[in-house]
Design a protein around this motif. Sequence first.
Motif, PDB file in Angstrom:
ATOM      1  N   GLY A 225       0.819  -1.194   0.000  1.00  0.00           N
ATOM      2  CA  GLY A 225       0.000   0.000   0.000  1.00  0.00           C
ATOM      3  C   GLY A 225       0.851   1.241   0.000  1.00  0.00           C
ATOM      4  N   ILE A 226       2.004   1.156   0.676  1.00  0.00           N
ATOM      5  CA  ILE A 226       2.944   2.275   0.772  1.00  0.00           C
ATOM      6  C   ILE A 226       4.350   1.704   0.629  1.00  0.00           C
ATOM      7  N   VAL A 227       5.216   2.415  -0.078  1.00  0.00           N
ATOM      8  CA  VAL A 227       6.639   2.079  -0.157  1.00  0.00           C
ATOM      9  C   VAL A 227       7.427   3.349   0.104  1.00  0.00           C
ATOM     10  N   VAL A 228       8.421   3.248   0.989  1.00  0.00           N
ATOM     11  CA  VAL A 228       9.340   4.371   1.211  1.00  0.00           C
ATOM     12  C   VAL A 228      10.741   3.894   0.864  1.00  0.00           C
ATOM     13  N   ALA A 229      11.548   4.780   0.304  1.00  0.00           N
ATOM     14  CA  ALA A 229      12.910   4.419  -0.098  1.00  0.00           C
ATOM     15  C   ALA A 229      13.760   5.674  -0.173  1.00  0.00           C
TER      16      ALA A 229
END
Length: 850
Positions: A225-229
């Motif tokens: 649902g969410i990806v942070v990088a």
Amino acid sequence: MNANTAGTAASAESPAAALNGAFDVAALRAATPGMLHARHLNAAGAALPSRATLSAVTEHLRLESLLGGYEAAEALSARTEEVYRAAARLLGARPEDIALVESASVAWQRALGALRLGAGDRVLATSSTYVSSALHLLELRESHGIVLEVLPADASGQVDLGALERALREPAALVTVAHVPTSSGLVEPVAEVGALAARAGVPMLLDATQSLGQLPVSVEGMGCGIVVATGRKFLRGPRGTGLLYVAPELRATARPAAPDVRGAAWSAAHRYELVAGAQRYETWEASHALRLGLGTALQETLDLGVERIRDHVTALAGRMRAGLSGVPGIRVTDPPAAASGIVTFLREDEDPRQTVRDLRATGCRLTTVPAAHGQWDLGRRGLARVARASFHVYNSEDDVDALLASLAERERRRGTAALAAPRPAGAALAGRVPGLPAAARGPVTDPAAVAGEPAPGSVLRARAGRGGGRADVIVVGAGIHGSSAAWHLAARGARVVHLDRFAAGHTRGSSHGRTRMIRRAYPSPVWDPLVDTAYAAWAELELAAGQRLVTRTGGLYARAADAPITLRGPGCEQVDHVRAAELFPGLRLCEGFSATHDPAAGVIDAAASLTALASLGRVHGVDRRDGCAVLGWRRDGDGVRVETEVGVLRADRLVVAAGPWTGELLPAFAGPLSVVRIVNVHLGSSRQHLLQPPLLGPFSVDVPDLGLLYGIPSFDGAGVKIGLDHGPEEDPSAPAEPVTAAERDRLLGVASRFLPAADGPVEETITCRYTMAPNNRFAVGRLPGEKRVLVVAACSGHGFKFGPALGAALADLAEGKERADLDFLSPAAMAGTAETGRSGAAGPTREART
């Protein structure tokens, strides 16, 4: 320059273009400027960007300087849009699902802020959660009343999927998982976690900070649902860049907590509308240059192929884990489920920070991770800190093997030092050099010494029955060679009296000052074995002292391009002025110069070395007497009689390491030797980083009509050190005069030519003395006709680097051993200058000193 040329320059320099589609590590390394300086094994911290990424950033900054920030952004707006498309391709998403932010932490905070978590909302987090994310969750628990549950790990180290399934039987607001943690090479089963979360109708937040760029990430296949990088790690983008993905269905309810003009339109006095895509989470103010650099890095990743990158880095990590298992004392701390390009380890009973400091000094750059960065993982496993190596496309098997070799060498030295620990007074230590491997000592030709018995005539032969009024050895001179000899002799069991005519810390000789250089580059192969011995001896001194004394930085030794090559050596290469500028951006050489690059060169902490030797000498019983001048000496039966200002001393052996005063004590050397004045200055800078390693190392430039300029980079808080290696003759009996304005200005003038960043004040001025001999050679060995007197003299401005090795050699000779490897430095040869010149063993040319 215009917008089109900026884009073209970046793409032309890309590694993928250079590779023509082939995965060529050598080409990738060549396209990565940072790999010119060291073996970079810290991609999980901040990977090295390519030259193309660097160009994308700097060219846009230049464009901003010419057009203005708004105008430059407008001119390259099409390229900025490509950044969204590249990020979307990498994640298997749509461009409108991507937000460009400043870091993974910013992405995390904006994503959680948009979820509007409140009292009673359950958040399920894996033990692999990164510190910044964990801190935010802990704060939300305190300030908003969320319920935080840390999921257990199974035997493999991965999240326990059974425990997650059970936890999802109750309502939850979020599941968060770090694909790869900061604290190990673990890879979490993200697809399985996503499937369980989707079945329960709970969104999953994937922290891909340590995985994006080295492992495939599919938002659809993993159920994200969410990806942070972040951009700075395995994407090889600039620091200050990051990515946020939010699924379309989640954006319907996940409204930004603080909307900005970038992501919303103020449509009426009390009304605004959010933009449809993920740009609603962005802010107007951002670095367009960094975003374009990120776009270049993303495209390079796509061109190479993430699957191929994964195969490469995981193979290197596997090679390292397997190799570490064969290094005594080293423990791999990765859990069984480690399957990424990250490897963690530690040495039992040693702070990993010390391990990493030592490895960095060998040119292997890695880092440590404390439990404070992963309490739910490292803290749970009882690990206070681990060392971490991480690999990328510019690394090869050679890098892994070099790191393993450095670790194995450290353990070998430890074992050697333990075997060579000094015995109680009176014990036989023939053939021993404290901590020095046999291969580094040179040949020992006395059979009794090889068998472990005292050699005939050894200073240790009858010590137990001798009275206290006579020493075994008197050492004259407390510079680097005298101090090294005193330590080695005392550590073997000899009673040593160590004399110096001045108070400790004086500045009238040749060994004072902050730093010296060490290098393998020498003009003649005859020096190579002694240079190897010197490197090994410094390593043993470091081990005995328990501190780092030598830092390898690489060195450049320049001359006019049409001048003959005077320096060579193992591992050295000849480079032109263009390559020299890549190696040392802090040193400016014009087109008329070429240079010898010595990757093994480095900086010796001279002040710390002398302090360490004095301390080690005291530990082993050296009777140090500063401020005690020697007036003369003579033979005295089976020993020597030494007259000092305060009385007479007797000993079996005399070691003369008196530097500029050698000619006074040994008249045979008064003719060949001369003492000259040398001036150094330390200079400050408004761009200090350009004068520090790795952008500058030890160097010299043979300047036509001026002489040899030499320098040592800014080190341990001091400014860059420079000097000219010639000067007028000087009487050592008189105190040195302060540096004159003319001498200082001369150095400032040459610094402005070759060190443009040395634009700061003169921080310190130093005078010292070179004791020069014909052909710039040394004299090390027994005094002709006096088998009980040993001399080390005439270091000719390049002797400090050999200090511990020559100290060990003098101890060998005092014990009656022969050192055939030092015959080319025989004191007898120095008396016959013409004969020395015919021997082929001449010392370094002017270019090689310091």
